[in-house]
Design an enzyme around this catalytic site. Structure first.
Site, short mmCIF file in Angstrom:
data_model
loop_
_atom_site.label_atom_id
_atom_site.label_comp_id
_atom_site.label_asym_id
_atom_site.label_seq_id
_atom_site.Cartn_x
_atom_site.Cartn_y
_atom_site.Cartn_z
N ARG A 409 0.86 -1.18 0.00
CA ARG A 409 0.00 0.00 0.00
C ARG A 409 0.90 1.23 0.00
O ARG A 409 1.78 1.36 0.83
CB ARG A 409 -0.91 0.06 1.24
CG ARG A 409 -1.88 -1.09 1.39
CD ARG A 409 -2.80 -0.84 2.58
NE ARG A 409 -3.47 -2.05 3.00
CZ ARG A 409 -4.64 -2.49 2.51
NH1 ARG A 409 -5.22 -1.80 1.55
NH2 ARG A 409 -5.19 -3.59 2.96
N HIS A 469 2.92 -9.66 1.04
CA HIS A 469 2.65 -8.70 2.11
C HIS A 469 3.92 -8.24 2.80
O HIS A 469 3.90 -7.28 3.58
CB HIS A 469 1.70 -9.35 3.13
CG HIS A 469 1.16 -8.42 4.17
ND1 HIS A 469 1.57 -8.46 5.49
CD2 HIS A 469 0.26 -7.42 4.09
CE1 HIS A 469 0.92 -7.54 6.18
NE2 HIS A 469 0.13 -6.89 5.35
#
Length: 727
Positions: A409, A469
């Site tokens: 992100r 991740h």
């Protein structure tokens, strides 16, 4: 690296070596673990959001921060319904197995969730009406209705409505010629009942409150920032409904809001183009089935019946609440420029080792990392002068040949993205491993991934079936005819905006073994598979859980042998049954276990014969606790890991995660001191009981406030920057 500050070569054991040495724990005569040994994860998540709500209810906090916590609660709950509740309902409806670790029927679990969510939403509304709104008014921030205004003020808002709001409204009638309109998820809507003045026929209409307009409008420009009134957009629209339905009598209106299933599911192995499949799925998300209907408590039964019928929701899915709905709109109020109503300002410091010398205004990040591993703690220490500077210097440095980075992100205008683009345009080899399936950031990630590709960055999307991740950056630099590896492994995203709000840690190291580990890992991520073992990393999905389980087992063996032992774990979520069971067995062996968790915890602490040596604490506050830490006593030679993995199935089985082992004794001591403070009875925190109830401990026996961990860290880290010494 400074040999005095790190474990010596003979003291070090690689992750690979460790895994070959130990077998799973099997304690002779250990009691069987009971069936009912887990707390329900969904109810535990709701308990986490209750802790957020308790911050909003706390009169000792600045009132605009309390308003912000009300908005955070609302936003959290929206996502909970869109993803978790939606997922449960979908699996029940399609007959798929519903994972539950509490041994109860999924429908019963869903009923419990509904009951708890109803209670929390009602408490949330009361907190606004009875606590926060009056406190705001006392501080000069008043949220008013139309009838609270004077005639001149109403005339001004009439003009404002005509010029700024009326042109963008789209009233939609519902009659035989106009079917019931599509209600978009999370939109705020007015249901309007009108009567034709000529025929007397009553009709229903819907007016959507435009989401691109400010939710709260200042009544008068003449009011000062210290004394101002605001009216909600829906209140202003409601008063002017007659302008939208000329020739009709407006009989009644109510506010409602729909939450839809917005989770995304992609069968990656059945598609050749992940981006196209994801874009198609994002379009489908907009039309997911409704899973929650929020209505104002004054809505009549006729209107409610129409909405329930047309939206196909059950009575259990209807939430009747006092106005205003969607308290997420309070994010706008919380941004008001009133420093006296916010937390005192905190300016992050530059990490001591990354401070520039007196003769050089810009620190040489590579020289600093080469001298010694650097551990940074955000937001107490600056992201801009550490992570961002690391990548910007790499992009500009002619000796840097390659940059490899994972991106989960970030923002399209991020200096991280710009640094990678600059590096590619300068002719460096740049690899960006972009996770475009980051929930609710998918569209944004696709946009800036394409931006990177156009600049010449090698963009890859990871492995089929796995989310990437882990938070990794690797810089390859040519020095004196040799290639050096400079690595960063973090616990949080490469996002300058959230780095000011999220508590995270990151390790910079020039250790060649870490560099080799990351080189292999990046090659495998851009290729086809993840190898099983690394030297200084624990990597999921194949190895991370196994590595932690073996270290937990070793602590239990040490305790059984009468040696000192101890386990400390800090995570966002503690759900994985294998990890929890291992901690129970370690507790039965006499190992003191401390778990510091922000959100979900399915572990039951303090149960005799199962977990009496386990304590669980939660810290919530100004910053969102986000770092993950795993610490093992290891018979006096502590092993401490930091990284991106939570103890959840998705992290350990369906994601690429990475933990790195700290070797600098100062860093290990620093992490230990932070843990000591977090678990101290004199520190403000929530304590989890065996019954699953979280109890807040924020005052001492005399009613005075306990110490705030985050304030303590600000002071500690600020002091070491001023004095030039670490703890």
């Amino acid at each position: 690296m400074n040999a005095d500050a790190t474990l010596t070569e003979s003291e070090e054991r690689t992750s690979s070596d460790f895994d070959d040495d130990f077998e799973p724990l099997d304690i002779a005569g250990a009691p069987e673990l009971p069936d009912a040994r887990y707390l329900d994860r969904e109810l535990s998540w709701l308990a986490f959001n209750q802790r957020v709500l308790e911050l909003a209810e706390d009169p000792s906090l600045p009132v605009l921060e309390r308003a912000n916590f009300l908005a955070i609660f609302a936003s959290n709950l929206d996502e909970f319904f869109m993803v978790r509740v939606a997922g449960l309902k979908r699996r029940i409806a399609t007959g798929l197995a519903v994972p539950t670790n509490v041994g109860r029927a999924p429908a019963d679990v869903l009923s419990d969730i509904s009951q708890a969510a109803h209670e929390l939403q009602e408490r949330h509304a009361r907190a606004y009406q009875d606590l926060v709104r009056p406190a705001l008014a006392e501080a000069g921030v008043r949220i008013v209705g139309w009838h609270d205004l004077g005639e001149d003020e109403q005339e001004r808002l009439d003009d404002y409505f005509a010029a700024q709001i009326f042109p963008v409204l789209m009233p939609l009638a519902v009659d035989p010629a106009h079917p019931f309109p599509y209600i978009s998820g999370l939109s705020l809507n007015l249901s309007v009942r009108v009567r034709n003045s000529r025929t007397g026929r009553q009709e229903f209409a819907r007016v959507k409150v435009p989401q691109m307009l400010p939710r709260y409008i200042k009544v008068s420009d003449a009011e000062t920032v210290d004394d101002a009134r605001y009216i909600s957009l829906e209140s202003l629209i409601a008063h002017h409904l007659s302008d939208l339905f000329p020739g009709m009598d407006v009989l009644d209106h109510h506010v409602f809001r729909v939450t839809r299933n917005e989770d995304v599911e992609i069968e990656e192995d059945e598609t050749e183009n992940l981006i196209k499949a994801l874009e198609k799925e994002l379009l489908r998300r907009r039309f997911g089935p409704p899973i929650r209907l929020e209505i104002t408590d004054d809505m009549d039964d006729v209107t409610l019946g129409l909405l329930v019928r047309e939206l196909d929701v059950t009575e259990q899915e209807v939430y009747r609440l006092p106005a205003p709905l969607d308290l997420g709109g309070l994010f706008d109020i919380a941004k008001i420029d009133r420093p006296d109503l916010h937390y005192p300002p905190h300016v992050p410091t530059t990490a001591l080792q990354l401070r520039p010398s007196e003769s050089n205004l810009d620190a040489d990040v590579f020289s600093a990392i080469d001298r010694r591993d650097v551990l940074v703690h955000h937001p107490y220490e600056s992201f801009a002068t550490s992570v961002q500077s690391f990548l910007e210097q790499a992009a500009a440095d002619p000796d840097v040949l390659a940059i490899k980075q994972t991106l989960y992100r970030t923002s399209g205008d991020s200096p991280i993205i710009e640094a990678l683009i600059d590096a590619a345009e300068a002719g460096k080899q740049v690899l960006a491993l972009v996770e475009i399936k980051a929930r609710f950031d998918e569209a944004a990630n696709i946009t800036w991934a394409r931006k990177l590709e156009k600049a010449g960055v090698h963009v890859v999307y990871g492995l089929v079936g796995l989310k990437t991740h882990c938070k990794l950056a690797l810089v390859i630099r040519q020095e004196k005819g040799e290639l050096r590896h400079y690595s960063h492994i973090g616990t949080g995203n490469y996002n300058p905006k959230t780095s000011r709000l999220y508590e995270d840690m990151g390790l910079f190291t020039a250790d060649g073994q870490v560099g080799k580990d990351l080189t292999r890992l990046f090659n495998e991520l851009s290729g086809y598979a993840i190898e099983k073992k690394f030297k200084r990393l624990l990597v999921a999905p194949l190895h991370l859980r196994k590595g932690l389980l073996k270290r937990i087992a070793q602590e239990a063996r040490n305790a059984e042998a009468g040696k000192p032992s101890g386990i400390r774990i800090k995570v966002n979520s503690m759900v994985d049954e294998a990890i929890i069971d291992a901690l129970y067995r370690a507790s039965n062996a006499g190992v003191p276990v401390e778990v510091w968790v922000r959100g979900i915890c399915s572990l039951k602490p303090g149960v005799p014969g199962m977990s009496e040596h386990i304590r669980v604490r939660s810290v919530l506050g100004r910053y969102l606790e986000h770092s993950r830490i795993f610490s093992f006593h290891n018979d006096g030679e502590p092993e401490v890991f930091i990284g991106s993995a939570d103890m959840m199935h998705r992290n350990l089985d369906r994601r690429v995660e990475a933990l790195v082992r700290l070797t600098d004794r100062g860093h290990i001591a620093e992490v230990g001191a932070n843990f000591d403070k977090a678990m101290d009875d004199g520190t403000s925190s929530w304590w989890l009981g065996a019954d699953g109830v979280w109890t807040r401990h924020s005052t001492d026996a005399d009613g005075g406030p306990l110490e705030d961990l985050q304030n303590w860290l600000m002071q500690q880290i600020g002091q070491r920057t001023r004095t030039g010494t670490r703890r």
